[in-house]
Structure formats: C-alpha cells, structure tokens
Enzyme design. Structure first.
Site, short mmCIF file in Angstrom:
data_model
loop_
_atom_site.label_atom_id
_atom_site.label_comp_id
_atom_site.label_asym_id
_atom_site.label_seq_id
_atom_site.Cartn_x
_atom_site.Cartn_y
_atom_site.Cartn_z
N ARG A 111 51.43 29.13 36.84
CA ARG A 111 52.68 29.69 37.37
C ARG A 111 52.18 30.30 38.80
O ARG A 111 52.86 31.21 39.17
CB ARG A 111 52.80 31.06 36.31
N ARG A 136 40.63 37.78 28.31
CA ARG A 136 42.09 37.47 27.71
C ARG A 136 42.03 35.68 27.30
O ARG A 136 42.37 35.24 26.46
CB ARG A 136 43.24 37.92 28.62
N LYS A 176 53.82 49.33 33.29
CA LYS A 176 53.78 49.41 34.66
C LYS A 176 54.96 49.50 35.30
O LYS A 176 54.80 49.89 36.34
CB LYS A 176 52.77 47.97 34.87
N VAL A 180 44.78 38.29 38.68
CA VAL A 180 43.17 38.08 39.44
C VAL A 180 42.39 37.91 38.35
O VAL A 180 42.29 38.36 37.25
CB VAL A 180 43.16 39.68 39.86
N TYR A 214 52.82 46.12 28.11
CA TYR A 214 52.15 46.33 29.49
C TYR A 214 53.16 46.32 30.55
O TYR A 214 53.06 47.18 31.41
CB TYR A 214 51.47 44.86 29.62
N PRO A 248 36.66 40.26 34.92
CA PRO A 248 36.14 40.19 33.52
C PRO A 248 37.25 40.21 32.69
O PRO A 248 37.10 39.58 31.54
CB PRO A 248 35.30 41.08 33.62
P1 NAD Z 1 39.11 44.85 34.16
O1 NAD Z 1 40.10 44.99 33.20
O2 NAD Z 1 38.22 43.67 34.05
O3 NAD Z 1 38.18 46.23 34.29
C1 NAD Z 1 38.70 47.70 33.63
C2 NAD Z 1 37.76 48.56 33.91
O4 NAD Z 1 38.23 49.70 33.38
C3 NAD Z 1 36.48 48.24 33.26
O5 NAD Z 1 35.40 48.67 33.91
C4 NAD Z 1 36.64 49.30 32.06
O6 NAD Z 1 35.19 50.03 31.79
C5 NAD Z 1 37.49 50.47 32.85
N1 NAD Z 1 38.04 51.37 31.66
C6 NAD Z 1 38.67 51.09 30.56
N2 NAD Z 1 39.22 51.98 29.99
C7 NAD Z 1 38.98 53.14 31.02
C8 NAD Z 1 39.52 54.42 30.72
N3 NAD Z 1 39.96 54.96 29.67
N4 NAD Z 1 38.74 55.29 31.76
C9 NAD Z 1 38.21 54.81 32.97
N5 NAD Z 1 37.68 53.40 32.92
C10 NAD Z 1 38.22 52.58 31.98
O7 NAD Z 1 39.75 45.16 35.73
P2 NAD Z 1 41.05 44.43 36.42
O8 NAD Z 1 41.42 43.30 35.74
O9 NAD Z 1 40.73 44.29 37.91
O10 NAD Z 1 42.17 45.83 36.04
C11 NAD Z 1 42.04 46.75 36.84
C12 NAD Z 1 43.38 47.33 36.75
O11 NAD Z 1 44.41 46.30 37.58
C13 NAD Z 1 44.28 47.46 35.35
O12 NAD Z 1 45.07 48.52 35.51
C14 NAD Z 1 45.01 46.08 35.26
O13 NAD Z 1 46.38 46.56 34.56
C15 NAD Z 1 45.53 46.05 36.86
N6 NAD Z 1 45.86 44.60 37.04
C16 NAD Z 1 45.05 43.47 36.90
C17 NAD Z 1 45.61 42.36 37.01
C18 NAD Z 1 44.42 41.15 36.65
O14 NAD Z 1 45.01 40.00 36.71
N7 NAD Z 1 43.41 41.27 36.78
C19 NAD Z 1 46.59 41.91 37.63
C20 NAD Z 1 47.66 43.17 37.69
C21 NAD Z 1 47.14 44.33 37.71
#
Ligand code: NAD
Length: 245
Positions: free
Chosen positions: A205, A188, A151, A180, A147, A183
């Site tokens: 953290r 996780r 990133k 954040v 990851y 879902p």
């Molecule tokens: P999430 O992971 O809960 O939801 C992800 C969404 O992506 C789902 O609706 C899923 O159907 C969709 N998805 C999965 N594979 C896909 C594909 N191949 N094509 C299109 N859509 C697809 O949402 P989140 O936690 O808000 O994460 C969104 C982004 O934010 C990710 O890139 C994640 O790495 C990043 N991020 C999340 C956090 C966190 O703590 N949640 C922190 C930093 C960065």
C-alpha cells in the site's frame, strides 16, 4: 543547532518514533526529558534526562509537569494500535485506545500548558506536537476502527488547542505518519497469521515501495517543534510516503 535554549518533553521515548525524536532534538541542542512507561527502554539514552512516565496515570502526569518546569515543546507521542473491525472491538479495547491515545494526551497537555504559556510570553512561542496518524479522519484503513477513531480525535483536540491559544504564542500541530518500521509494527507483523504476507501487504500500500523509517519522520518532528514552523498551527502534517496522494 536549531533547538538551543529549548526544553522539550517527549512521551513514549523508549523506542520507535519517540526515541528517534528525543535523540534528534538532543542533537539540535535542546534539553530533552525523554519519558516512557518502560524504564528499561530508557536506559541506553545518552545526553537526555529520562523519567518513567505512564501517561495514563493522572497523578504521574501532574507530578512530571510540576517537576520539569516550563516547556518550550511537548511531543505527545504515546499511543497504541488496536487491530480489528467494529465487530472485533470490546468496550475495554475502545476505552483503552481512547484513554491512551487521546485522554492521556489531553491531561499531559493541560498539565504542561500553564508553563508553556509562561515560556511563550517570554520567548514568543511554544509548540505542542500530538501524534495522530494517516489512519484517522484523513483516511480509513481496514482493521483500524478504534485506532482510526482515536487518532481522528487527536486531530480534533489539536485544532481546538491551536484555536484557543494561538494569540498567546502556543502552536499545536498533529503529526500523521504513514506506516513506520518500529518495534510495535514488527510485533503486529509477527502476530499476524502469515507474517511474510502481512509485511508484503504493508509494503504494497506504499506508493514509494517501502515502509518509512523513523529517520523519514523525525525531520518533521524537529521542524514542528522548532521556531522554523512559527507560522504553522492547527495542522495535521502528513508524512506518509504518498499513501494519501
Ligand atoms: P512503538 O509502538 O514501537 O513504541 C511505543 C512506546 O510507547 C514504547 O516504548 C512503550 O513502552 C511506550 N508506551 C506504551 N504505553 C505507554 C504509556 N501508557 N505511557 C508511556 N509510554 C507508553 O512506537 P511507534 O510505532 O513509533 O509509535 C509511536 C506513536 O506513533 C504511537 O502513538 C503510534 O500510534 C504512532 N504511529 C505509529 C505508526 C507506525 O507505523 N509505527 C504510524 C502512525 C502513527
């Protein structure tokens, strides 16, 4: 209305940060095309156009870029978390993390860029926002090897795009959230050996003593997609509740 007369495409808009961002952009007057691999998750979204899009499929990426026409903003939000150290990574996990988190982002941006260059020639600016993370080149976290590496690549891709097209009105920034409550984070936590402890560890953290909500992240998304950030490009914008202080 801060985003009137603008057309944005958002990936992974079915839930989490992507969904909240699509709705916030709608509320600011943008035409929003909300896309996700999971069409069921898009069903409840009102006031936006929706389309099923698996960003890892090159043919689908080309098709949607042609269908939606020139964009003022593209939010590449889709991404996946691989959990584990270097010793846990199988080649296919590594390849999948890079395919979804980086290569798909490159392809969709490449497909949308000619239209965005047209828009920028007319309006002066168009904005690309790439989802990175604080877990990247910015900071190392345990169990986030694939990851964090992917990133970090997002940040490199972002800066390269920003450098190449800055003179043509294209801005490109990376968003680097902290943890954040979405879902997938809940998934996780639930999948860990001790979910109660896992949630406590995530919160421990956080200097502010809590996880982020999507509402903590969305204002930065709107800012970076809007003309208010017209002098900002090539940046990795942290919204992490002070984790990297
Ligand atoms: P999430 O992971 O809960 O939801 C992800 C969404 O992506 C789902 O609706 C899923 O159907 C969709 N998805 C999965 N594979 C896909 C594909 N191949 N094509 C299109 N859509 C697809 O949402 P989140 O936690 O808000 O994460 C969104 C982004 O934010 C990710 O890139 C994640 O790495 C990043 N991020 C999340 C956090 C966190 O703590 N949640 C922190 C930093 C960065």
């Amino acid at each position: 209305m801060r985003l009137q007369n603008k057309t944005f495409l958002v990936t992974a808009a079915g839930q989490g940060i992507g969904r909240a961002s699509a709705l916030a952009c709608r509320d600011e007057g943008a035409r929003v095309i909300a896309t996700d691999i999971n069409g069921t998750l898009l069903e409840g979204l009102e006031g936006v156009e929706t389309a099923v899009l698996d960003v890892t499929r090159p043919d689908a990426v080309e098709a949607i870029a042609a269908r939606v026409g020139p964009l003022d903003g593209l939010f590449n939000c889709a991404g996946v978390v691989h959990n584990g150290t270097l010793l846990d990574i199988r080649d296919e996990d590594w390849a999948f993390a890079f395919d979804l988190n980086v290569t798909a982002m490159m392809r969709l941006t490449r497909a949308c860029l000619p239209g965005m260059l047209d828009r920028a020639a007319k309006t002066g600016t168009a904005s690309i926002l790439n989802m990175a993370s604080m877990a990247s080149s910015i900071k190392g976290f345990a169990n986030r090897t694939a990851y964090g590496a992917s990133k970090a690549a997002v940040i490199g891709l972002t800066k390269a795009i920003a450098a190449d097209f800055v003179k043509q009105g294209i801005r490109c920034n990376a968003l680097c959230p902290g943890t954040v409550d979405t879902p997938s984070l809940r998934g996780r936590i639930a999948a860990s050996a001790d979910p109660v402890q896992a949630e406590k560890d995530f919160i421990a953290r956080q200097p502010m003593g809590r996880l982020a909500t999507v509402d903590d992240i969305v204002p930065m998304v709107v800012f970076l997609l809007s003309d208010e950030s017209r002098f900002v490009s090539g940046q990795a914008m942290l919204v992490d509740g002070g984790v990297t202080i």
